[in-house]
Design an enzyme around this catalytic site. Structure first.
Site, PDB file in Angstrom:
ATOM      1  N   SER A 110       0.805  -1.229   0.000  1.00  0.00           N
ATOM      2  CA  SER A 110       0.000   0.000   0.000  1.00  0.00           C
ATOM      3  C   SER A 110       0.833   1.272   0.000  1.00  0.00           C
ATOM      4  CB  SER A 110      -0.925   0.013   1.224  1.00  0.00           C
ATOM      5  OG  SER A 110      -1.860  -1.032   1.152  1.00  0.00           O
ATOM      6  N   GLU A 291      -8.781   7.181  17.632  1.00  0.00           N
ATOM      7  CA  GLU A 291      -8.277   5.949  18.230  1.00  0.00           C
ATOM      8  C   GLU A 291      -6.759   6.052  18.388  1.00  0.00           C
ATOM      9  OE1 GLU A 291      -9.607   3.080  19.389  1.00  0.00           O
ATOM     10  OE2 GLU A 291     -11.673   3.710  19.028  1.00  0.00           O
ATOM     11  N   ASP A 306     -16.597   6.927  18.253  1.00  0.00           N
ATOM     12  CA  ASP A 306     -16.001   6.902  16.917  1.00  0.00           C
ATOM     13  C   ASP A 306     -17.017   7.284  15.840  1.00  0.00           C
ATOM     14  OD1 ASP A 306     -13.683   6.050  18.059  1.00  0.00           O
ATOM     15  OD2 ASP A 306     -13.886   3.954  17.470  1.00  0.00           O
ATOM     16  N   GLU A 332      -9.902   7.530   2.619  1.00  0.00           N
ATOM     17  CA  GLU A 332      -9.487   6.124   2.563  1.00  0.00           C
ATOM     18  C   GLU A 332     -10.394   5.235   3.393  1.00  0.00           C
ATOM     19  OE1 GLU A 332      -5.702   3.166   3.449  1.00  0.00           O
ATOM     20  OE2 GLU A 332      -6.010   4.928   4.691  1.00  0.00           O
TER      21      GLU A 332
END
Length: 522
Positions: A110, A291, A306, A332
């Site tokens: 990636s 997080e 969240d 993303e």
């Protein structure tokens, strides 16, 4: 053991019962095809406007098989068979394929891919924001080989910019937008070798705060990399793994705040409640770290602490769209990849469905006339589904037959390799004896590995908006940011751009006449 005849009978029954009545009439399919033809013919009139805004959605690990399975899941979540469902990305008029290999890897990672689709040059596996002249882990090969990204090009042109991810904000994909690192794993100085530190290389979190200091929106995980070593986390006070990691003692959140002009409204938030209480139209800069590491899977997400990807995207666009010059936003869906690596297809596919919802949210907030939106993946996975399943079969369900070799049932979803390889009593595990619909069920794999691997095949590129037609065939992955820059008139290739500025007028008059109506001459 389930009788193979019973399974086959059930499958036949499902096939007959799940064919919608309208689909039995040939007219349905002919009318559908004619409407699709009309829509295609309308595309002969190209959208050559300048893209004021550019949004890039990156589904990490979202290969074509993942897109198809997510489409079926989306439909089944709405109590439909699933196969006929359209994802938001399915509605985009232009589709291409992207060749994902890294300069030194047939099957990519990636980091090298992020450098390609953000910086416009292919790179080595494991490196971000540098050319292939940089060798992984070798700090002393970095200097002079840095390459900048479309985020930087957009910022330099006066646009607002943002990064939204479900991974750490200093993970491989987002880091290529702002960092130059010989190793994607240098999240903070704690993860760097002494040699690299002594040679002057900086960790990725440090670069996030220093390389492009005026990124308007940064949201995702990665909180622990911003604070001094052993600093207690604000949310997980008793969790040692959530504590700060930095050896240099820096508080990067404080540094981020110090770089912002006093007359601007800057906000740091760490939970969903704080985020949703903000008035985005009154926010100039936003740093949201929800997080210590990556954000939770969508299926596991705590809706109090969240935010969802869709919520983050909506707030980001509201903040960025205040700039009359437009914006660039990188989004993303990063944990699609993580779900696959863990062999947890259910987690991966729900991540993909949530990203598709975010794509729809962005589409509702922007216009095709001035916003280029691209959806793609960095690479694929060795994820597949098959087994002659009947129409409407649960995407997480069993194939309608047993193996003709070991006489055991199998799920439609399988992996080529990964942690789902299990042998019980010297034989393949009988999946009818386990809860294969569980959120964390690890689908069976052919080869045992602790972590499933990426796949090497091409991935899809979906595009809509100004100049989207430039994505139309099989392309090298590094072509993508050049299209985005061309459409938005940013970066180095500006010869085609229409501009009302005096400098541009002088240049154009010296060369040849152009249109000044916000479109390109083609």
């Amino acid at each position: 053991m389930i009788s193979p005849f019973l399974v086959l009978a059930i499958g036949t029954c499902l096939t007959n019962s799940l064919v919608p009545e309208k689909e039995k009439d040939p007219k349905y399919w002919r009318d559908q095809a004619q409407q699709t033809l009309k829509n295609a013919l309308r595309l002969q009139k190209l959208n050559t406007n300048v893209a004021k805004n550019v949004i890039m959605f990156l589904g990490d690990g979202m290969g074509v098989s993942t897109v198809t399975a997510a489409r079926i899941l989306k439909g089944q979540l709405h109590h439909n068979p699933g196969e006929e469902t359209r994802l938001e990305m399915d509605k985009f008029p232009y589709v291409a394929l992207s060749k994902t290999y890294n300069t030194n890897a047939q099957v990519p990672d990636s980091a090298g891919t992020a450098t390609a689709y953000l910086c416009g040059v292919k790179a080595n596996e494991g490196t971000v924001g540098v050319s292939a002249a940089t060798q992984r882990t070798q700090c002393n090969t970095t200097q002079g080989n840095e390459v900048t990204s479309i985020l930087r090009w957009a910022k330099d042109s006066g646009k607002s910019v943002g990064i939204v991810t479900t991974t750490r904000v200093n993970h491989a994909t987002p880091s290529a937008a702002y960092a130059h690192s010989a190793d994607r794993d240098w999240y903070s100085d704690n993860e760097m070798p002494p040699e690299a530190l002594s040679q002057g290389c900086k960790d990725i979190a440090y670069q996030l705060m220093h390389n492009v200091r005026d990124i308007e929106v940064i949201m995702g995980g990665g909180r622990k990399y911003m604070f001094p070593k052993n600093r207690t986390d604000v949310e997980y006070e008793m969790d040692e793994k959530a504590r700060g990691t930095r050896l240099d003692g820096l508080n990067l959140v404080d540094i981020w705040k110090s770089f912002k002009p006093r007359h601007k409204h800057s906000h740091y938030v760490w939970n969903r409640t704080e985020l949703l209480t903000l008035d985005p139209y009154g926010v100039d800069y936003l740093l949201g770290l929800f997080e210590p590491g990556d954000m939770q899977y969508e299926l596991n997400r705590n809706s109090t602490t969240d935010p969802s990807l869709s919520e983050m995207v909506e707030i980001a666009i509201k903040i960025l769209s205040k700039n009359p010059k437009g914006f660039f936003l990188l989004v993303e869906g990063g944990r699609i990849d993580h779900g696959h690596h863990e062999g947890k297809a259910k987690q991966a596919l729900h991540e993909a469905v949530e990203m598709d919802q975010a794509i729809g949210r962005a589409g509702a907030m922007t216009s095709l006339e001035d916003t280029l939106t691209i959806v793609t993946a960095d690479h694929s996975h060795v994820f597949t589904f098959g087994g002659y399943t009947p129409r409407g079969n649960s995407i997480f369900g069993l194939a309608p037959m047993v193996s003709d070799t070991d006489k055991k049932p199998f799920t439609s979803i399988l992996y080529g390799n990964g942690p789902g390889y299990k042998v019980v009593g010297g034989e393949r595990e009988n999946v009818s004896m386990v809860d294969y619909a569980h959120n964390n069920y690890q689908a069976q794999s052919a080869v045992p590995l602790r972590h499933e691997t990426h796949g090497g095949e091409d991935v899809a590129v979906f595009a809509k908006g100004p100049m989207a037609h430039l994505l139309h065939g099989v392309h090298e992955q590094n072509y993508i940011p050049h299209v985005m820059a061309y459409a938005a008139c940013i970066g180095a290739n500006l010869d085609h751009c229409a501009s009302a500025s005096s400098a541009a007028n002088i240049f154009l008059q010296a060369w040849r006449p152009r249109s000044f109506h916000g479109t390109f001459r083609i």
